[in-house]
Design a protein around this motif. Structure first.
Motif, PDB file in Angstrom:
ATOM      1  N   VAL A  63      41.726  -6.811  -5.551  1.00  0.00           N
ATOM      2  CA  VAL A  63      40.703  -7.856  -5.589  1.00  0.00           C
ATOM      3  C   VAL A  63      39.931  -7.757  -6.909  1.00  0.00           C
ATOM      4  O   VAL A  63      39.620  -8.767  -7.528  1.00  0.00           O
ATOM      5  N   THR A  64      39.685  -6.534  -7.359  1.00  0.00           N
ATOM      6  CA  THR A  64      38.978  -6.325  -8.626  1.00  0.00           C
ATOM      7  C   THR A  64      39.786  -6.850  -9.812  1.00  0.00           C
ATOM      8  O   THR A  64      39.232  -7.475 -10.710  1.00  0.00           O
ATOM      9  N   ASP A  65      41.104  -6.619  -9.798  1.00  0.00           N
ATOM     10  CA  ASP A  65      41.961  -7.136 -10.881  1.00  0.00           C
ATOM     11  C   ASP A  65      41.785  -8.641 -11.040  1.00  0.00           C
ATOM     12  O   ASP A  65      41.821  -9.166 -12.146  1.00  0.00           O
ATOM     13  N   LYS A  66      41.641  -9.335  -9.910  1.00  0.00           N
ATOM     14  CA  LYS A  66      41.544 -10.796  -9.910  1.00  0.00           C
ATOM     15  C   LYS A  66      40.098 -11.283 -10.031  1.00  0.00           C
ATOM     16  O   LYS A  66      39.861 -12.487 -10.046  1.00  0.00           O
ATOM     17  N   SER A  67      39.130 -10.365 -10.106  1.00  0.00           N
ATOM     18  CA  SER A  67      37.692 -10.700 -10.135  1.00  0.00           C
ATOM     19  C   SER A  67      37.277 -11.499  -8.901  1.00  0.00           C
ATOM     20  O   SER A  67      36.494 -12.438  -8.984  1.00  0.00           O
ATOM     21  N   TRP A  68      37.798 -11.096  -7.755  1.00  0.00           N
ATOM     22  CA  TRP A  68      37.502 -11.774  -6.488  1.00  0.00           C
ATOM     23  C   TRP A  68      36.611 -10.931  -5.589  1.00  0.00           C
ATOM     24  O   TRP A  68      36.516 -11.182  -4.394  1.00  0.00           O
ATOM     25  N   ASN A  69      35.922  -9.934  -6.145  1.00  0.00           N
ATOM     26  CA  ASN A  69      35.034  -9.086  -5.343  1.00  0.00           C
ATOM     27  C   ASN A  69      33.982  -9.932  -4.643  1.00  0.00           C
ATOM     28  O   ASN A  69      33.413 -10.842  -5.237  1.00  0.00           O
ATOM     29  N   GLY A  70      33.737  -9.606  -3.371  1.00  0.00           N
ATOM     30  CA  GLY A  70      32.681 -10.269  -2.621  1.00  0.00           C
ATOM     31  C   GLY A  70      33.039 -11.624  -2.040  1.00  0.00           C
ATOM     32  O   GLY A  70      32.237 -12.232  -1.351  1.00  0.00           O
ATOM     33  N   ILE A  71      34.253 -12.103  -2.292  1.00  0.00           N
ATOM     34  CA  ILE A  71      34.664 -13.407  -1.760  1.00  0.00           C
ATOM     35  C   ILE A  71      34.963 -13.254  -0.267  1.00  0.00           C
ATOM     36  O   ILE A  71      35.634 -12.317   0.142  1.00  0.00           O
ATOM     37  N   LYS A  72      34.449 -14.180   0.525  1.00  0.00           N
ATOM     38  CA  LYS A  72      34.645 -14.147   1.986  1.00  0.00           C
ATOM     39  C   LYS A  72      36.119 -14.352   2.325  1.00  0.00           C
ATOM     40  O   LYS A  72      36.863 -14.979   1.579  1.00  0.00           O
ATOM     41  N   ASN A  73      36.522 -13.855   3.486  1.00  0.00           N
ATOM     42  CA  ASN A  73      37.934 -13.841   3.878  1.00  0.00           C
ATOM     43  C   ASN A  73      38.607 -15.212   3.844  1.00  0.00           C
ATOM     44  O   ASN A  73      39.712 -15.346   3.345  1.00  0.00           O
ATOM     45  N   GLY A  74      37.973 -16.241   4.393  1.00  0.00           N
ATOM     46  CA  GLY A  74      38.577 -17.573   4.403  1.00  0.00           C
ATOM     47  C   GLY A  74      38.846 -18.085   2.996  1.00  0.00           C
ATOM     48  O   GLY A  74      39.928 -18.610   2.706  1.00  0.00           O
ATOM     49  N   GLU A  75      37.886 -17.911   2.116  1.00  0.00           N
ATOM     50  CA  GLU A  75      38.043 -18.331   0.726  1.00  0.00           C
ATOM     51  C   GLU A  75      39.101 -17.484   0.020  1.00  0.00           C
ATOM     52  O   GLU A  75      39.897 -17.990  -0.773  1.00  0.00           O
ATOM     53  N   LEU A  76      39.136 -16.202   0.331  1.00  0.00           N
ATOM     54  CA  LEU A  76      40.131 -15.306  -0.256  1.00  0.00           C
ATOM     55  C   LEU A  76      41.547 -15.740   0.140  1.00  0.00           C
ATOM     56  O   LEU A  76      42.447 -15.780  -0.701  1.00  0.00           O
ATOM     57  N   LEU A  77      41.732 -16.092   1.391  1.00  0.00           N
ATOM     58  CA  LEU A  77      43.044 -16.542   1.848  1.00  0.00           C
ATOM     59  C   LEU A  77      43.466 -17.827   1.137  1.00  0.00           C
ATOM     60  O   LEU A  77      44.636 -17.991   0.776  1.00  0.00           O
ATOM     61  N   LYS A  78      42.517 -18.720   0.893  1.00  0.00           N
ATOM     62  CA  LYS A  78      42.818 -19.955   0.138  1.00  0.00           C
ATOM     63  C   LYS A  78      43.279 -19.612  -1.276  1.00  0.00           C
ATOM     64  O   LYS A  78      44.246 -20.185  -1.783  1.00  0.00           O
ATOM     65  N   LEU A  79      42.575 -18.676  -1.924  1.00  0.00           N
ATOM     66  CA  LEU A  79      42.950 -18.262  -3.285  1.00  0.00           C
ATOM     67  C   LEU A  79      44.342 -17.632  -3.310  1.00  0.00           C
ATOM     68  O   LEU A  79      45.121 -17.867  -4.234  1.00  0.00           O
ATOM     69  N   LEU A  80      44.644 -16.841  -2.298  1.00  0.00           N
ATOM     70  CA  LEU A  80      45.970 -16.217  -2.216  1.00  0.00           C
ATOM     71  C   LEU A  80      47.064 -17.282  -2.162  1.00  0.00           C
ATOM     72  O   LEU A  80      48.091 -17.159  -2.836  1.00  0.00           O
ATOM     73  N   LEU A  81      46.843 -18.303  -1.378  1.00  0.00           N
ATOM     74  CA  LEU A  81      47.825 -19.389  -1.273  1.00  0.00           C
ATOM     75  C   LEU A  81      47.948 -20.150  -2.586  1.00  0.00           C
ATOM     76  O   LEU A  81      49.049 -20.455  -3.038  1.00  0.00           O
ATOM     77  N   GLN A  82      46.805 -20.449  -3.218  1.00  0.00           N
ATOM     78  CA  GLN A  82      46.807 -21.181  -4.491  1.00  0.00           C
ATOM     79  C   GLN A  82      47.555 -20.428  -5.570  1.00  0.00           C
ATOM     80  O   GLN A  82      48.197 -21.027  -6.424  1.00  0.00           O
ATOM     81  N   GLU A  83      47.473 -19.098  -5.555  1.00  0.00           N
ATOM     82  CA  GLU A  83      48.101 -18.279  -6.598  1.00  0.00           C
ATOM     83  C   GLU A  83      49.448 -17.696  -6.166  1.00  0.00           C
ATOM     84  O   GLU A  83      49.957 -16.774  -6.787  1.00  0.00           O
ATOM     85  N   HIS A  98      41.220 -11.537  13.842  1.00  0.00           N
ATOM     86  CA  HIS A  98      40.547 -12.291  14.905  1.00  0.00           C
ATOM     87  C   HIS A  98      39.614 -13.363  14.351  1.00  0.00           C
ATOM     88  O   HIS A  98      39.196 -14.253  15.082  1.00  0.00           O
ATOM     89  N   GLN A  99      39.281 -13.276  13.072  1.00  0.00           N
ATOM     90  CA  GLN A  99      38.305 -14.180  12.469  1.00  0.00           C
ATOM     91  C   GLN A  99      38.923 -15.395  11.794  1.00  0.00           C
ATOM     92  O   GLN A  99      38.225 -16.361  11.536  1.00  0.00           O
ATOM     93  N   GLN A 100      40.210 -15.341  11.480  1.00  0.00           N
ATOM     94  CA  GLN A 100      40.824 -16.413  10.700  1.00  0.00           C
ATOM     95  C   GLN A 100      41.876 -17.165  11.515  1.00  0.00           C
ATOM     96  O   GLN A 100      42.550 -16.589  12.362  1.00  0.00           O
ATOM     97  N   ASN A 101      42.012 -18.434  11.203  1.00  0.00           N
ATOM     98  CA  ASN A 101      43.010 -19.291  11.837  1.00  0.00           C
ATOM     99  C   ASN A 101      44.272 -19.257  10.986  1.00  0.00           C
ATOM    100  O   ASN A 101      44.336 -19.903   9.941  1.00  0.00           O
ATOM    101  N   PHE A 102      45.280 -18.511  11.417  1.00  0.00           N
ATOM    102  CA  PHE A 102      46.480 -18.352  10.606  1.00  0.00           C
ATOM    103  C   PHE A 102      47.434 -19.535  10.707  1.00  0.00           C
ATOM    104  O   PHE A 102      48.473 -19.543  10.082  1.00  0.00           O
ATOM    105  N   LYS A 103      47.061 -20.541  11.468  1.00  0.00           N
ATOM    106  CA  LYS A 103      47.807 -21.803  11.407  1.00  0.00           C
ATOM    107  C   LYS A 103      47.360 -22.556  10.151  1.00  0.00           C
ATOM    108  O   LYS A 103      48.112 -23.294   9.552  1.00  0.00           O
ATOM    109  N   LYS A 104      46.130 -22.319   9.761  1.00  0.00           N
ATOM    110  CA  LYS A 104      45.554 -22.948   8.568  1.00  0.00           C
ATOM    111  C   LYS A 104      45.929 -22.175   7.292  1.00  0.00           C
ATOM    112  O   LYS A 104      46.197 -22.765   6.259  1.00  0.00           O
ATOM    113  N   TYR A 105      45.943 -20.849   7.382  1.00  0.00           N
ATOM    114  CA  TYR A 105      46.253 -19.992   6.233  1.00  0.00           C
ATOM    115  C   TYR A 105      47.615 -19.350   6.475  1.00  0.00           C
ATOM    116  O   TYR A 105      47.718 -18.311   7.124  1.00  0.00           O
TER     117      TYR A 105
END
Length: 108
Positions: free
Chosen positions: A25-45, A59-66
């Motif tokens: 996460v540090t390599d990508k400068s994504w420290n502190g990004i919430k899980n839902g937003e992080l999953l979106k970034l993972l898909l985009q990249e 238990h917190q994320q909808n994996f049909k969406k991500y």
């Protein structure tokens, strides 16, 4: 395979996967990004999977969406010495080369 180590994992774990493209996460400068937003970034990249020590993420994320695979690492503590014991199990899952979206629990 392109993998991201969550910020709750030791950076040294990345060395256990020399045959893959691994970022922290540090390599990508994504420290502190919430899980839902992080999953979106993972898909985009075009990441293939996230490795995390966060047992609640599944238990917190909808994996049909991500539609990304998330390796949830279960160990007594999140040190490199403990987590490196899980590496063969992770590699075995990756070797199948068809990771299903959602959580993949990895424990000893």
């Amino acid at each position: 395979m392109k993998l991201l180590l969550d910020e709750n994992l030791p950076k040294k774990l990345k060395l256990d996967f020399p045959e893959h493209e691994v970022y922290t996460v540090t390599d990508k400068s994504w420290n502190g990004i919430k899980n839902g937003e992080l999953l979106k970034l993972l898909l985009q990249e075009n990441f293939d999977a996230l490795l995390t020590f966060d047992k609640n993420l599944q238990h917190q994320q909808n994996f049909k969406k991500y539609t990304i695979s998330v390796f949830v690492l279960i160990a007594p503590i999140n040190t490199h010495a403990e987590l490196s014991k899980l590496v063969p199990l992770i590699k075995s899952q990756i070797k199948k080369n068809k990771l299903n979206p959602g959580p993949i629990i990895i424990s000893v």
